[in-house]
Design an enzyme around this catalytic site. Structure first.
Site, mmCIF file in Angstrom:
data_model
loop_
_atom_site.group_PDB
_atom_site.id
_atom_site.type_symbol
_atom_site.label_atom_id
_atom_site.label_comp_id
_atom_site.label_asym_id
_atom_site.label_seq_id
_atom_site.Cartn_x
_atom_site.Cartn_y
_atom_site.Cartn_z
ATOM 1 N N LYS A 10 0.798 -1.230 -0.151
ATOM 2 C CA LYS A 10 -0.065 -0.181 0.031
ATOM 3 C C LYS A 10 1.038 1.415 -0.122
ATOM 4 O O LYS A 10 2.193 1.202 0.269
ATOM 5 C CB LYS A 10 -0.973 -0.083 1.241
ATOM 6 C CG LYS A 10 -2.139 -1.100 1.089
ATOM 7 C CD LYS A 10 -2.937 -1.058 2.355
ATOM 8 C CE LYS A 10 -3.786 -2.149 2.476
ATOM 9 N NZ LYS A 10 -4.948 -1.982 3.459
ATOM 10 N N TYR A 50 -12.697 -2.354 -3.597
ATOM 11 C CA TYR A 50 -12.972 -2.584 -2.155
ATOM 12 C C TYR A 50 -14.324 -2.473 -1.949
ATOM 13 O O TYR A 50 -15.035 -2.081 -1.183
ATOM 14 C CB TYR A 50 -12.253 -1.291 -1.251
ATOM 15 C CG TYR A 50 -10.900 -1.674 -0.904
ATOM 16 C CD1 TYR A 50 -10.524 -2.999 0.061
ATOM 17 C CD2 TYR A 50 -9.781 -0.910 -1.046
ATOM 18 C CE1 TYR A 50 -9.243 -3.226 0.378
ATOM 19 C CE2 TYR A 50 -8.648 -1.299 -0.707
ATOM 20 C CZ TYR A 50 -8.173 -2.422 0.040
ATOM 21 O OH TYR A 50 -6.811 -2.746 0.541
ATOM 22 N N ASN A 113 -1.881 0.446 6.846
ATOM 23 C CA ASN A 113 -1.412 -0.966 7.347
ATOM 24 C C ASN A 113 -0.416 -1.609 6.259
ATOM 25 O O ASN A 113 -0.450 -2.860 6.464
ATOM 26 C CB ASN A 113 -2.672 -1.630 7.867
ATOM 27 C CG ASN A 113 -3.586 -2.216 6.832
ATOM 28 O OD1 ASN A 113 -3.430 -1.712 5.708
ATOM 29 N ND2 ASN A 113 -4.525 -3.069 7.388
ATOM 30 N N HIS A 116 -2.295 -5.322 1.853
ATOM 31 C CA HIS A 116 -3.535 -6.109 1.869
ATOM 32 C C HIS A 116 -3.229 -7.660 1.245
ATOM 33 O O HIS A 116 -2.266 -7.705 0.166
ATOM 34 C CB HIS A 116 -4.577 -5.445 0.622
ATOM 35 C CG HIS A 116 -5.651 -6.225 0.228
ATOM 36 N ND1 HIS A 116 -6.717 -6.232 1.156
ATOM 37 C CD2 HIS A 116 -5.949 -7.191 -0.683
ATOM 38 C CE1 HIS A 116 -7.550 -7.222 0.404
ATOM 39 N NE2 HIS A 116 -7.090 -7.715 -0.671
ATOM 40 N N GLU A 127 -10.026 -11.073 -6.829
ATOM 41 C CA GLU A 127 -8.693 -10.058 -6.808
ATOM 42 C C GLU A 127 -7.651 -9.963 -7.740
ATOM 43 O O GLU A 127 -7.291 -9.087 -8.483
ATOM 44 C CB GLU A 127 -8.349 -9.958 -5.381
ATOM 45 C CG GLU A 127 -9.770 -9.399 -4.438
ATOM 46 C CD GLU A 127 -9.096 -9.427 -2.992
ATOM 47 O OE1 GLU A 127 -9.720 -9.233 -2.284
ATOM 48 O OE2 GLU A 127 -7.983 -9.615 -2.654
HETATM 49 P P1 CMP Z 1 -7.430 -4.601 3.945
HETATM 50 O O1 CMP Z 1 -6.821 -5.785 4.309
HETATM 51 O O2 CMP Z 1 -6.783 -3.849 2.930
HETATM 52 O O3 CMP Z 1 -8.975 -4.592 3.724
HETATM 53 C C1 CMP Z 1 -9.857 -3.335 4.121
HETATM 54 C C2 CMP Z 1 -8.919 -2.544 4.600
HETATM 55 O O4 CMP Z 1 -9.910 -1.370 5.263
HETATM 56 C C3 CMP Z 1 -8.001 -2.972 5.617
HETATM 57 O O5 CMP Z 1 -7.155 -3.502 5.088
HETATM 58 C C4 CMP Z 1 -7.822 -1.519 6.386
HETATM 59 O O6 CMP Z 1 -6.521 -1.094 5.706
HETATM 60 C C5 CMP Z 1 -8.945 -0.684 6.184
HETATM 61 N N1 CMP Z 1 -9.674 -0.447 7.385
HETATM 62 C C6 CMP Z 1 -10.055 -1.262 8.388
HETATM 63 N N2 CMP Z 1 -10.538 -0.757 9.268
HETATM 64 C C7 CMP Z 1 -10.412 0.537 9.279
HETATM 65 C C8 CMP Z 1 -10.694 1.607 9.968
HETATM 66 N N3 CMP Z 1 -11.272 1.333 11.135
HETATM 67 N N4 CMP Z 1 -10.490 2.928 9.507
HETATM 68 C C9 CMP Z 1 -9.690 2.847 8.473
HETATM 69 N N5 CMP Z 1 -9.342 1.757 7.699
HETATM 70 C C10 CMP Z 1 -9.761 0.822 8.102
#
Ligand code: CMP
Length: 139
Positions: A10, A50, A113, A116, A127
């Site tokens: 990311k 998403y 984070n 993904h 995906e």
């Molecule tokens: P990902 O595994 O990419 O799938 C969905 C994403 O939404 C997740 O990782 C996080 O990066 C994001 N996400 C989940 N919860 C939150 C949150 N409370 N605030 C912002 N982003 C979120």
């Protein structure tokens, strides 16, 4: 069984030049990178990827973030690759991620984070097909 899973490095991670360190974690775990490209998503493309999260309060922020800088999309292959990748990534929220995982070491917050990974075989297939053609997958 040998599986393939879709991984995304990311914007928070590409901004900090962490692509190589993250790829080393995948390869050290026995995951082979069978396709990889660095791309700039539009907000609309991030939103389509998403779409399952459309009703979540963080959806707009998530789409903005994913379009804020380049991402590296990749296909990882290996025995039990979907679960193995999730182990290597660690919990979604870095505060909950086990030591040594990508998110424990590199993630900045639950939203930013670093990576993904697909969560199941059905979503992995969808995906992977969103970003790659069959010709681009080089096992
Ligand atoms: P990902 O595994 O990419 O799938 C969905 C994403 O939404 C997740 O990782 C996080 O990066 C994001 N996400 C989940 N919860 C939150 C949150 N409370 N605030 C912002 N982003 C979120």
């Amino acid at each position: 069984a040998v599986e393939r899973t879709l991984s995304i490095i990311k914007p928070d991670a590409t901004n900090r030049n962490l692509t190589g360190k993250i790829n080393a974690k995948f390869e050290d775990a026995g995951l082979r990178i069978v396709a990889q490209k660095r791309i700039q998503l539009t907000k609309a493309q991030a939103g389509e990827f998403y779409a399952v999260h459309k009703e979540r309060p963080f959806y707009d922020e998530l789409c903005e973030f994913m379009a804020s800088a380049p991402v590296v999309v990749q296909v990882l292959e290996g025995e039990g690759a979907i679960a193995k990748n999730r182990d290597v990534m660690g919990a979604t929220n870095p505060a909950d991620a086990a030591a040594g995982t990508i998110r424990a070491e590199f993630a900045e917050s639950v939203g930013e984070n670093s990576v993904h990974g697909s969560d199941a075989p059905e979503t992995a297939a969808v995906e992977i097909a969103y970003f790659f053609s069959g010709l681009e997958l080089v096992g």
